[in-house]
Design a protein around this motif. Structure first.
Motif, mmCIF file in Angstrom:
data_model
loop_
_atom_site.group_PDB
_atom_site.id
_atom_site.type_symbol
_atom_site.label_atom_id
_atom_site.label_comp_id
_atom_site.label_asym_id
_atom_site.label_seq_id
_atom_site.Cartn_x
_atom_site.Cartn_y
_atom_site.Cartn_z
ATOM 1 N N GLN A 57 0.879 -1.174 0.000
ATOM 2 C CA GLN A 57 0.000 0.000 0.000
ATOM 3 C C GLN A 57 0.918 1.227 0.000
ATOM 4 O OE1 GLN A 57 -3.281 -0.244 2.919
ATOM 5 N NE2 GLN A 57 -2.682 -2.381 3.218
ATOM 6 N N VAL A 58 0.898 1.946 -1.111
ATOM 7 C CA VAL A 58 1.857 3.024 -1.323
ATOM 8 C C VAL A 58 1.135 4.365 -1.349
ATOM 9 C CG1 VAL A 58 3.646 3.948 -2.845
ATOM 10 C CG2 VAL A 58 3.299 1.459 -2.674
ATOM 11 N N THR A 59 1.572 5.291 -0.500
ATOM 12 C CA THR A 59 1.040 6.659 -0.511
ATOM 13 C C THR A 59 2.027 7.528 -1.275
ATOM 14 O OG1 THR A 59 -0.004 6.347 1.649
ATOM 15 C CG2 THR A 59 0.309 8.616 0.900
ATOM 16 N N THR A 60 1.516 8.265 -2.262
ATOM 17 C CA THR A 60 2.364 9.092 -3.111
ATOM 18 C C THR A 60 2.279 10.565 -2.701
ATOM 19 O OG1 THR A 60 0.674 9.613 -4.778
ATOM 20 C CG2 THR A 60 1.845 7.507 -4.994
ATOM 21 N N THR A 61 3.028 11.409 -3.393
ATOM 22 C CA THR A 61 3.000 12.852 -3.147
ATOM 23 C C THR A 61 1.939 13.561 -3.969
ATOM 24 O OG1 THR A 61 4.608 13.247 -4.923
ATOM 25 C CG2 THR A 61 5.492 12.863 -2.712
ATOM 26 N N PHE A 62 1.362 12.885 -4.953
ATOM 27 C CA PHE A 62 0.447 13.537 -5.891
ATOM 28 C C PHE A 62 -0.862 13.954 -5.215
ATOM 29 C CE2 PHE A 62 2.623 10.229 -8.606
ATOM 30 C CZ PHE A 62 3.551 11.116 -9.136
ATOM 31 N N THR A 95 9.060 20.678 0.884
ATOM 32 C CA THR A 95 9.193 19.229 1.017
ATOM 33 C C THR A 95 9.846 18.538 -0.168
ATOM 34 O OG1 THR A 95 7.018 18.804 0.025
ATOM 35 C CG2 THR A 95 7.101 19.198 2.421
ATOM 36 N N GLY A 96 9.838 19.164 -1.347
ATOM 37 C CA GLY A 96 10.323 18.500 -2.548
ATOM 38 C C GLY A 96 9.307 17.542 -3.138
ATOM 39 N N ALA A 97 8.089 17.545 -2.618
ATOM 40 C CA ALA A 97 7.049 16.639 -3.110
ATOM 41 C C ALA A 97 6.585 17.066 -4.494
ATOM 42 C CB ALA A 97 5.865 16.625 -2.148
ATOM 43 N N LEU A 98 6.586 16.132 -5.442
ATOM 44 C CA LEU A 98 6.027 16.396 -6.761
ATOM 45 C C LEU A 98 4.516 16.288 -6.636
ATOM 46 C CD1 LEU A 98 6.431 16.896 -9.800
ATOM 47 C CD2 LEU A 98 6.584 14.414 -10.107
ATOM 48 N N ARG A 99 3.835 17.432 -6.640
ATOM 49 C CA ARG A 99 2.392 17.445 -6.389
ATOM 50 C C ARG A 99 1.569 17.171 -7.641
ATOM 51 N NH1 ARG A 99 2.132 16.052 -1.366
ATOM 52 N NH2 ARG A 99 2.939 17.585 0.129
ATOM 53 N N GLY A 100 2.075 17.600 -8.786
ATOM 54 C CA GLY A 100 1.327 17.382 -10.016
ATOM 55 C C GLY A 100 2.237 17.495 -11.212
ATOM 56 N N PHE A 101 1.825 16.909 -12.333
ATOM 57 C CA PHE A 101 2.591 17.039 -13.571
ATOM 58 C C PHE A 101 1.688 16.725 -14.756
ATOM 59 C CE2 PHE A 101 2.918 12.517 -12.631
ATOM 60 C CZ PHE A 101 2.828 11.912 -13.880
ATOM 61 N N HIS A 154 10.618 14.031 -4.932
ATOM 62 C CA HIS A 154 10.263 12.619 -4.786
ATOM 63 C C HIS A 154 8.776 12.427 -5.024
ATOM 64 C CE1 HIS A 154 9.432 14.480 -0.893
ATOM 65 N NE2 HIS A 154 8.589 13.486 -0.648
ATOM 66 N N VAL A 155 8.355 11.159 -5.205
ATOM 67 C CA VAL A 155 6.936 10.869 -5.461
ATOM 68 C C VAL A 155 6.343 9.863 -4.486
ATOM 69 C CG1 VAL A 155 7.177 11.395 -7.916
ATOM 70 C CG2 VAL A 155 7.403 9.025 -7.145
ATOM 71 N N VAL A 156 7.174 9.180 -3.677
ATOM 72 C CA VAL A 156 6.659 8.189 -2.727
ATOM 73 C C VAL A 156 6.829 8.717 -1.310
ATOM 74 C CG1 VAL A 156 6.929 5.861 -1.801
ATOM 75 C CG2 VAL A 156 7.165 6.261 -4.260
ATOM 76 N N GLU A 157 5.741 8.706 -0.550
ATOM 77 C CA GLU A 157 5.780 9.172 0.837
ATOM 78 C C GLU A 157 5.870 8.019 1.840
ATOM 79 O OE1 GLU A 157 6.168 11.996 2.077
ATOM 80 O OE2 GLU A 157 5.502 13.490 0.646
#
Length: 787
Positions: free
Chosen positions: A319-324, A360-366, A536-539
Motif C-alpha cells: 500500500q503506497v502513498t504518493t506525493t500527488f 518538502t520536494g514533493a512532486l504534487r502534479g505534472f 520525490h513521489v513516494v511518501e
C-alpha cells in the motif's frame, strides 16, 4: 659416605623450582564441569536443531504452483492516503506443461540463470547464509543463486527479509530437490517467474513482449525473455534507450552461454547476437489511460530505487502513498488544455509540466503529454534544452561571489571571447544592444545574453561555480561529469541525470537538457529561501498487514544563503513585473520566474519554457516538438517562452493554488560583497560640464565641430538605452522607461546602462585580446538563449 658440600657447583646459578603454585581448591574441577556441560548442551542443541529441521522438513508441504501461488495486488494512493490512484497488477499467468515450452526457452533460461542446473544439488548453503545475514543487517537484498532456490523464493513471495524466511526457503529447496525431478522444477519455475509487464510465467510473457504463444518463440525472442527475467525493470526495452542497451549486453551473454553449453552452435549464437528481435506494439492496459500510466510509472521507478523488486511491487500487496494531489494533477492537465494553441495535438506538440512543493520536494502534479496508452514518453521527465531559464542560477552564483544586483555587465552585442568565440543577443527587431553597462536586474528582466556571458566570465572559475550551484539547487549531474557517482547520490532528481550539463563558457545560456521536474525543484529551492529538498513521489510504503515498511524522511540542504535567495527572487519578480514574464501577472499574487527559448544544433528553435514560483509552489512548463528537437519557429504561432509557456504556467498555477493563502516574498537583502573583478560597479552618470557663454565673434558652430557624445543617464534605474528600445516577444518597448521598481529599493539606485557606446569601458570586464569575430550560428547555434 663423603660429606656433601653446601656450596653451589660452578655450572651456573641455582635453579628455581618449576612447580606452579597450587590452584585454589575446587577451581580445576569447576572448569572441567563447565566444559563437560557445555559440550553436553552443545550436543543437545545440535540434536534439537536437527530434530527441528526434520520436523519442519516433514511438515513442510511443497506448494502447488497452479493452486497456491497467488500474488496480491498492490494499491497506490494519492497524498491523502485514501483516494486510490491506481493499482499494480492482478496476476496475469497461464500455466503450460514443459512439453509446450520450446527447447530454446528452456536452454536460454538455464544459460542465463543457472548453467549447472542439470547437475547441481539445487541449493547453495553458503549463498543462503550469506544472503540471510546480509538482508537481516539491512543491506541490499540478495537473491538466490540456483533456479531451485529462485523457484522456492517465488512460492514464498513476501516482503520479509529475515533468517527465518531463509531457513524456510532452504528446507523447501531440499524437499523440492529430493521429491521433484529437474524437469518438474524447471516447469514450475517457468510458469511462475515474473518477466515484467505484469506477466508471470513464460506463456503470459510471450504474449506481453511479442504477441505470440510460448511454443512459437524464436531463438532471439527466447534469449530476450531469458535476459529480461533477471531484472524486468532494467532490461525491458520499452523503458528507454539505456534499458535497451543494457538488454543488448546481457542478451549476448545469454547466447554465449547457450553456445558454451552446446544448446546452439556458435554460428547460430553469433548470428542471433547481431540484432535484437522486433518488438511489436502491445496494447497497454486500459486502466493506465490518460496520465495515470505516467503516474504509476514514476511510482514504480522510485520503488525500484528504494530496493523493491517488480515482483514485490506487482504481487506483494503493498500500500503506497504518493506525493500527488488530485488538485495539482487536474490543474496541470486542465491548464495545458486551456492555454495551448488551438489546432495542435499532443502527438506532435509536446508540453511538459511539473509542480513541486518547495518545503518538502514533493512532486504534487505534472502533465506528461500524450495519453499513456498512445505514448509512454513522459515529457515532464524527458526534458529539453532549458535556454534562459538557467540564467537565475548564474545570478545566484554571481551574488555569492561578491557581486550585487546593482553591478553592471556588458549589454551590447556581440560579446567576444579571446579565442574569437562570439555570443550575441537575439530577438526580433533591433533590440540586440542594451548598452555597455546594464545592471543585473535589468539583464535578467530582458534576458540579455551578453550580460550573462560577461557575468559568468567575470566570476573566477565561473562555469565551475555555476555548475556547482546548479547541482546544489536541484539539477542532477550529467553522466559525463567526473564526479557523477558521488554527485548522483548527493543531488538526486527525476530523472537522476541531466544531459549536456558541463562547466563551459556557455553553460549560463542554458544549453543543458534538464527535465521540467528538476527545473521546478531548482526554482523551488529559491522559493524555500535557499534550502533544497529532494524531489520525490513516494511518501510511505505499508505491507499487506498494515506494517510500515518505509517512509520519506523530510530534510533539506542549504544551496545558498537566505540573502542570496532573497535577492535572486527579487530579480525574478521583476521579470514578471517588467520583463519577459509579464503574462504571469495574471496569477494575481506575488510570483517570480524566468522565460527561456533555445535552439538546437541546426540553428532551429527547439524549446520554449517558463519556470516560476510563489512561496508555496514552483512550476515548470516546457514546449517542444516531435522528438524534442524539432523546429518551433514558423510552426507555432509564437515560439517565445513569454507567450504560450507563460500563459500555460498561469493557467496551471491558478488552479493548483486555488484555496491557498496569498503569501509575500521576503524583501531583497541587497547583498554587496567584494566584487572579484573591476569594471562592474553601478553606473554613475558623468558630471555635467560647465556651461560656456557664446563667443561674441562666433555666432554659428564651425562645420568641423563634432557634436558631444557625453552620455545622459536614463531617468529610471531600469530603463533600457533610449537610443535602442528593446523589442521583445510581446512587441517593441516604447522609449519611455519601465517602472523604477526593477532595481532594489535604494536612495541611490543606479541606471542600468549608458546611452552611448563611448561609455562602454565602465561596464566591461578586463580588456580582452582582439580576435576575428565568428558567427556563433556557424559553430553552436543553440548558444542563442532567447526570451
Amino acid at each position: 659416605m663423603p660429606k656433601l658440600s653446601g656450596k653451589r657447583k660452578t655450572g651456573g646459578a641455582a635453579r628455581k623450582s618449576a612447580r606452579k603454585p597450587a590452584e585454589p581448591a575446587g577451581r580445576g574441577a569447576l572448569v572441567k564441569r563447565i566444559l563437560k556441560w557445555g559440550l553436553v548442551v552443545g550436543l543437545v542443541g545440535a540434536l534439537l536443531g536437527a530434530l527441528a529441521l526434520v520436523v519442519v522438513y516433514k511438515k513442510t508441504d511443497i506448494p502447488d504452483p497452479n493452486k497456491d501461488f497467488q500474488t496480491q495486488t498492490s494499491f497506490i494512493y494519492y497524498a491523502d492516503g485514501e483516494n486510490e490512484l491506481g493499482r499494480f497488477a492482478t496476476q496475469n499467468r497461464v500455466s503450460i506443461s514443459l512439453k509446450e515450452m520450446p527447447q530454446n526457452i528452456q536452454d536460454a533460461v538455464v544459460a542465463a540463470e543457472n548453467r549447472t542446473f542439470w547437475t547441481d544439488k539445487g541449493i547453495d548453503p553458503k549463498g543462503i547464509l550469506r544472503a540471510a545475514f546480509s538482508n537481516a543487517r539491512g543491506n541490499s537484498t540478495q537473491g538466490a543463486s540456483t533456479i531451485t532456490q529462485q523457484y522456492v523464493k517465488i512460492l514464498y513471495l513476501t516482503q520479509e527479509r529475515s533468517l527465518k524466511r531463509k531457513v524456510k526457503e532452504a528446507v523447501l529447496s531440499l524437499k523440492i530437490q529430493n521429491q521433484l525431478s529437474k524437469s518438474q522444477i524447471l516447469e514450475g519455475y517457468l510458469n511462475t517467474i515474473y518477466f515484467g509487464r505484469g506477466a508471470y510465467g513464460i506463456e503470459a510473457a510471450a504474449h506481453a513482449f511479442f504477441d505470440v504463444k510460448a511454443k512459437d518463440l524464436s531463438l532471439r525472442q527466447a534469449a530476450v525473455l531469458a535476459t529480461v527475467l533477471n531484472n524486468p525493470a532494467n532490461f525491458d526495452p520499452a523503458n528507454g534507450k539505456e534499458n535497451k542497451q543494457a538488454l543488448k549486453t546481457r542478451y549476448r551473454y545469454v547466447l554465449d552461454g547457450m553456445a558454451e553449453l552446446g544448446s546452439v552452435s556458435e554460428q547460430k549464437a553469433e548470428k542471433a547476437a547481431k540484432r535484437l528481435p522486433k518488438f511489436p506494439e502491445i496494447e497497454a492496459q486500459s486502466q493506465l489511460g490518460g496520465q495515470r500510466g505516467h503516474m504509476l510509472t514514476l511510482v514504480r521507478k522510485e520503488l525500484n530505487a528504494l530496493g523493491y523488486s517488480d515482483e514485490e511491487i506487482d504481487g506483494g500487496g503493498l500500500q503506497v502513498t504518493t506525493t500527488f494531489t488530485q488538485q495539482a494533477m487536474k490543474a496541470a492537465e486542465e491548464g495545458v488544455k486551456e492555454a495551448k494553441p488551438e489546432g495542435f495535438g499532443d502527438k506532435e506538440l509536446h508540453i511538459g509540466v511539473a509542480s513541486v512543493e518547495p518545503e518538502t520536494g514533493a512532486l504534487r502534479g505534472f502533465y506528461a503529454g500524450q495519453d499513456y496508452l498512445d505514448s509512454q514518453i513522459n515529457w515532464a521527465v524527458a526534458g529539453g534544452m532549458v535556454g534562459s531559464t538557467f540564467k537565475p542560477i548564474t545570478l545566484a552564483t554571481a551574488l555569492e561571489n561578491g557581486y550585487s544586483l546593482k553591478d553592471t555587465f556588458e549589454g551590447n552585442s556581440p560579446f567576444e571571447f579571446p579565442d574569437g568565440l562570439t555570443v550575441q543577443n537575439e530577438g526580433p527587431g533591433t533590440g540586440n544592444d542594451y548598452g555597455s553597462s546594464v545592471n543585473a536586474v535589468y539583464a535578467l528582466e530582458q534576458s540579455i545574453n551578453t550580460a550573462f556571458v560577461d557575468m559568468s566570465d567575470s566570476i573566477p572559475d565561473g562555469p565551475k561555480k555555476i555548475l556547482a550551484m546548479a547541482k546544489r539547487m536541484g539539477i542532477p549531474p550529467a553522466k559525463e561529469d567526473p564526479n557523477y557517482e558521488k554527485d548522483a547520490k548527493k543531488y538526486p532528481g527525476i530523472p537522476g541525470t541531466s544531459r549536456d550539463l558541463e562547466a563551459d563558457s556557455l553553460l549560463t545560456l542554458g544549453k543543458a537538457r534538464i527535465s521540467a521536474v528538476n527545473m521546478a525543484n531548482t526554482y523551488a529551492t529559491l522559493a524555500n529561501e535557499g534550502e533544497r529538498a529532494d524531489v520525490h513521489v513516494v511518501e510511505k510504503v505499508v505491507d499487506r498487514n498494515g506494517e510500515e515498511l518505509w517512509s520519506y524522511k523530510q530534510s533539506t540542504d542549504e544551496a545558498m544563503e537566505k540573502d542570496i535567495a532573497a535577492d535572486t527572487s527579487y530579480a525574478m519578480q521583476q521579470v514578471v513585473k517588467n520583463g519577459t514574464g509579464r503574462a504571469a501577472q495574471g496569477l494575481d499574487r506575488p510570483a517570480a520566474g524566468k522565460t527561456g527559448t533555445a535552439t538546437n544544433d541546426k540553428g532551429e528553435v527547439s524549446s520554449a519554457w517558463f519556470v516560476g514560483y510563489t512561496p508555496q509552489l514552483a512550476t515548470a512548463v516546457m514546449y517542444v516538438r516531435g522528438d524534442g528537437d524539432d523546429q518551433l519557429r514558423d510552426w507555432l504561432p509564437s515560439y517565445f517562452g513569454s507567450r504560450y509557456p507563460t500563459e500555460t504556467w498561469t493557467a496551471v498555477m491558478k488552479r493548483a493554488m486555488e484555496g491557498m493563502e496569498v503569501e509575500e516574498f521576503p524583501p531583497p537583502a541587497n547583498v554587496d560583497g567584494d566584487a572579484p573583478e573591476e569594471g562592474h560597479a553601478p553606473y554613475t552618470p558623468p558630471t555635467k560640464p560647465p556651461s560656456r557663454k557664446p563667443s561674441p565673434t562666433k555666432t554659428t558652430e564651425s562645420p568641423t565641430t563634432k557634436p558631444s557624445k557625453t552620455p545622459t543617464a536614463p531617468p529610471s534605474s531600469s530603463a533600457p538605452p533610449t537610443s535602442s528600445p528593446p523589442c521583445g516577444p510581446l512587441g517593441c518597448e516604447s522609449s519611455s522607461p519601465p517602472p523604477s521598481s526593477s532595481s532594489p529599493p535604494s536612495s541611490s539606485s543606479p541606471p542600468p546602462s549608458s546611452n552611448s557606446p563611448s561609455s562602454g569601458g565602465s561596464g566591461s570586464a578586463a580588456p580582452r585580446p582582439q580576435a576575428s569575430p565568428r558567427a556563433v550560428a556557424a559553430r553552436e547555434p543553440f548558444w542563442y538563449a532567447w526570451w
